[in-house]
Design an enzyme around this catalytic site. Structure first.
Site, PDB file in Angstrom:
ATOM      1  N   HIS A   1      32.600   7.646  30.506  1.00 15.70           N
ATOM      2  CA  HIS A   1      31.664   8.404  29.670  1.00 15.70           C
ATOM      3  C   HIS A   1      32.304   9.754  29.391  1.00 15.70           C
ATOM      4  CE1 HIS A   1      28.108  10.462  28.190  1.00 15.70           C
ATOM      5  NE2 HIS A   1      28.479  11.471  28.955  1.00 15.70           N
TER       6      HIS A   1
ATOM      7  N   PHE B   1      19.980  -3.587  25.210  1.00 23.33           N
ATOM      8  CA  PHE B   1      21.028  -3.642  26.234  1.00 23.33           C
ATOM      9  C   PHE B   1      20.802  -2.646  27.367  1.00 23.33           C
ATOM     10  CE2 PHE B   1      22.638  -0.829  22.833  1.00 23.33           C
ATOM     11  CZ  PHE B   1      22.905   0.332  23.549  1.00 23.33           C
TER      12      PHE B   1
ATOM     13  N   ASN C   1      33.182   0.076  29.519  1.00 23.87           N
ATOM     14  CA  ASN C   1      34.200   0.772  28.722  1.00 23.87           C
ATOM     15  C   ASN C   1      34.798   1.979  29.461  1.00 23.87           C
ATOM     16  OD1 ASN C   1      31.977   2.385  28.547  1.00 23.87           O
ATOM     17  ND2 ASN C   1      31.811   2.356  26.320  1.00 23.87           N
TER      18      ASN C   1
ATOM     19  N   THR D   1      33.343   3.636  21.228  1.00 29.33           N
ATOM     20  CA  THR D   1      32.547   3.033  22.306  1.00 29.33           C
ATOM     21  C   THR D   1      33.053   1.653  22.743  1.00 29.33           C
ATOM     22  OG1 THR D   1      30.631   4.226  21.466  1.00 29.33           O
ATOM     23  CG2 THR D   1      30.193   2.415  22.992  1.00 29.33           C
TER      24      THR D   1
ATOM     25  N   ARG E   1      36.851  13.169  24.032  1.00 27.01           N
ATOM     26  CA  ARG E   1      36.284  12.062  23.231  1.00 27.01           C
ATOM     27  C   ARG E   1      37.405  11.307  22.517  1.00 27.01           C
ATOM     28  NH1 ARG E   1      31.031  10.027  23.471  1.00 27.01           N
ATOM     29  NH2 ARG E   1      30.979   9.659  21.235  1.00 27.01           N
TER      30      ARG E   1
ATOM     31  N   TYR F   1      20.917   8.506  29.744  1.00 29.68           N
ATOM     32  CA  TYR F   1      20.936   7.610  28.586  1.00 29.68           C
ATOM     33  C   TYR F   1      19.560   7.561  27.919  1.00 29.68           C
ATOM     34  CZ  TYR F   1      25.652   5.891  29.736  1.00 29.68           C
ATOM     35  OH  TYR F   1      27.005   5.778  29.957  1.00 29.68           O
TER      36      TYR F   1
ATOM     37  N   LYS G   1      33.302   5.212  35.155  1.00 30.94           N
ATOM     38  CA  LYS G   1      32.237   4.229  35.347  1.00 30.94           C
ATOM     39  C   LYS G   1      32.659   3.180  36.370  1.00 30.94           C
ATOM     40  CE  LYS G   1      30.437   4.678  30.607  1.00 30.94           C
ATOM     41  NZ  LYS G   1      29.975   3.924  29.420  1.00 30.94           N
TER      42      LYS G   1
ATOM     43  N   GLU H   1      24.617  17.932  30.365  1.00 27.65           N
ATOM     44  CA  GLU H   1      25.076  16.836  31.230  1.00 27.65           C
ATOM     45  C   GLU H   1      25.761  17.363  32.493  1.00 27.65           C
ATOM     46  OE1 GLU H   1      27.468  14.216  28.807  1.00 27.65           O
ATOM     47  OE2 GLU H   1      25.702  13.399  27.788  1.00 27.65           O
TER      48      GLU H   1
ATOM     49  N   ARG I   1      39.790   3.682  26.387  1.00 26.61           N
ATOM     50  CA  ARG I   1      39.041   2.433  26.165  1.00 26.61           C
ATOM     51  C   ARG I   1      39.919   1.399  25.464  1.00 26.61           C
ATOM     52  NH1 ARG I   1      33.533   5.571  24.237  1.00 26.61           N
ATOM     53  NH2 ARG I   1      32.503   5.703  26.269  1.00 26.61           N
TER      54      ARG I   1
HETATM   55  P1  TYD Z   1      26.710   5.631  23.297  1.00 28.88           P
HETATM   56  O1  TYD Z   1      26.143   6.950  23.722  1.00 28.88           O
HETATM   57  O2  TYD Z   1      26.259   5.052  21.981  1.00 28.88           O
HETATM   58  O3  TYD Z   1      28.321   5.634  23.245  1.00 28.88           O
HETATM   59  P2  TYD Z   1      29.452   6.508  23.973  1.00 28.88           P
HETATM   60  O4  TYD Z   1      29.523   6.119  25.421  1.00 28.88           O
HETATM   61  O5  TYD Z   1      30.725   6.126  23.232  1.00 28.88           O
HETATM   62  O6  TYD Z   1      29.096   7.965  23.768  1.00 28.88           O
HETATM   63  O7  TYD Z   1      26.365   4.528  24.396  1.00 28.88           O
HETATM   64  C1  TYD Z   1      26.382   4.848  25.759  1.00 28.88           C
HETATM   65  C2  TYD Z   1      26.833   3.653  26.544  1.00 28.88           C
HETATM   66  O8  TYD Z   1      25.919   2.574  26.346  1.00 28.88           O
HETATM   67  C3  TYD Z   1      28.190   3.081  26.101  1.00 28.88           C
HETATM   68  O9  TYD Z   1      29.277   3.802  26.630  1.00 28.88           O
HETATM   69  C4  TYD Z   1      28.100   1.678  26.605  1.00 28.88           C
HETATM   70  C5  TYD Z   1      26.625   1.329  26.449  1.00 28.88           C
HETATM   71  N1  TYD Z   1      26.388   0.517  25.239  1.00 28.88           N
HETATM   72  C6  TYD Z   1      26.172  -0.847  25.398  1.00 28.88           C
HETATM   73  O10 TYD Z   1      26.167  -1.361  26.535  1.00 28.88           O
HETATM   74  N2  TYD Z   1      25.971  -1.611  24.293  1.00 28.88           N
HETATM   75  C7  TYD Z   1      25.984  -1.078  23.036  1.00 28.88           C
HETATM   76  O11 TYD Z   1      25.784  -1.830  22.044  1.00 28.88           O
HETATM   77  C8  TYD Z   1      26.199   0.329  22.880  1.00 28.88           C
HETATM   78  C9  TYD Z   1      26.193   0.964  21.523  1.00 28.88           C
HETATM   79  C10 TYD Z   1      26.387   1.085  24.012  1.00 28.88           C
END
Ligand code: TYD
Length: 155
Positions: free
Chosen positions: A115, A57, A112, A91, A85, A49, A9, A126, A102
């Site tokens: 992805h 957010f 973070n 996350t 993962r 997403y 990212k 994906e 992370r």
């Molecule tokens: P998600 O698919 O829930 O998590 P992951 O990346 O661990 O599979 O969320 C996708 C992305 O959305 C996450 O990496 C960062 C962003 N995000 C936020 O900005 N705020 C939040 O509260 C959450 C849950 C995710």
């Protein structure tokens, strides 16, 4: 072998952490089967997403994902989705275990670093979203001979 999508990212690219993260994936024994830099736009992010479009957010997430180009990677290995993962950690970087990507490099729930696809089914979808078939390569690596035992490869 299984393939998974990793996105480095803007929080990774802009902080100069691409080498750190790619190095961890390589050192683990995973194979980089595809890799390119690209600028994400609203359309591809809305698809990627789609499970989050209604979240408060979401606009901020979109902005953060378009802040710089990203690096998209096709990473391959036995159970690559689960392995990557686990390497990424949970996350929110503040909650992620030390030793994870992370956990070691992020203090944020949004910025973070990476992805990583969350299931083999989603990984297929994906990867097709970000790569043309000819951008994913099969080539000889040390993985078969030096990273896996016969038992690991029996399925
Ligand atoms: P998600 O698919 O829930 O998590 P992951 O990346 O661990 O599979 O969320 C996708 C992305 O959305 C996450 O990496 C960062 C962003 N995000 C936020 O900005 N705020 C939040 O509260 C959450 C849950 C995710």
């Amino acid at each position: 072998m299984e393939q998974t999508l990793v996105i480095l990212k803007p929080s990774c690219v802009a902080r100069g952490l691409m080498g750190e993260v790619i190095g961890r994936l390589e050192a683990k024994g995973l194979i980089v089967a595809g890799m390119k830099m690209m600028q994400l736009d609203e359309q591809i992010l809305r698809e990627h997403y789609s499970h989050l479009v209604d979240k408060p957010f979401f606009p901020s997430l979109m902005k953060s994902m378009m802040a710089t180009p990203v690096v998209v990677m096709c990473v391959e290995g036995v159970e690559a989705v689960r392995v990557v993962r686990a390497m990424a950690g949970v996350t929110n970087g503040r909650n992620a275990a030390l030793g994870t990507i992370r956990g070691d490099f992020s203090v944020s729930g949004q910025k973070n670093i990476v992805h990583a696809s969350d299931s083999p089914e989603n990984a297929v979808v994906e990867l097709a979203r970000f790569f043309k078939p000819e951008e994913i390569f099969s080539y000889e690596t040390a993985a078969y001979s030096y990273c896996y035992g016969d038992d690991d490869l029996k399925d």
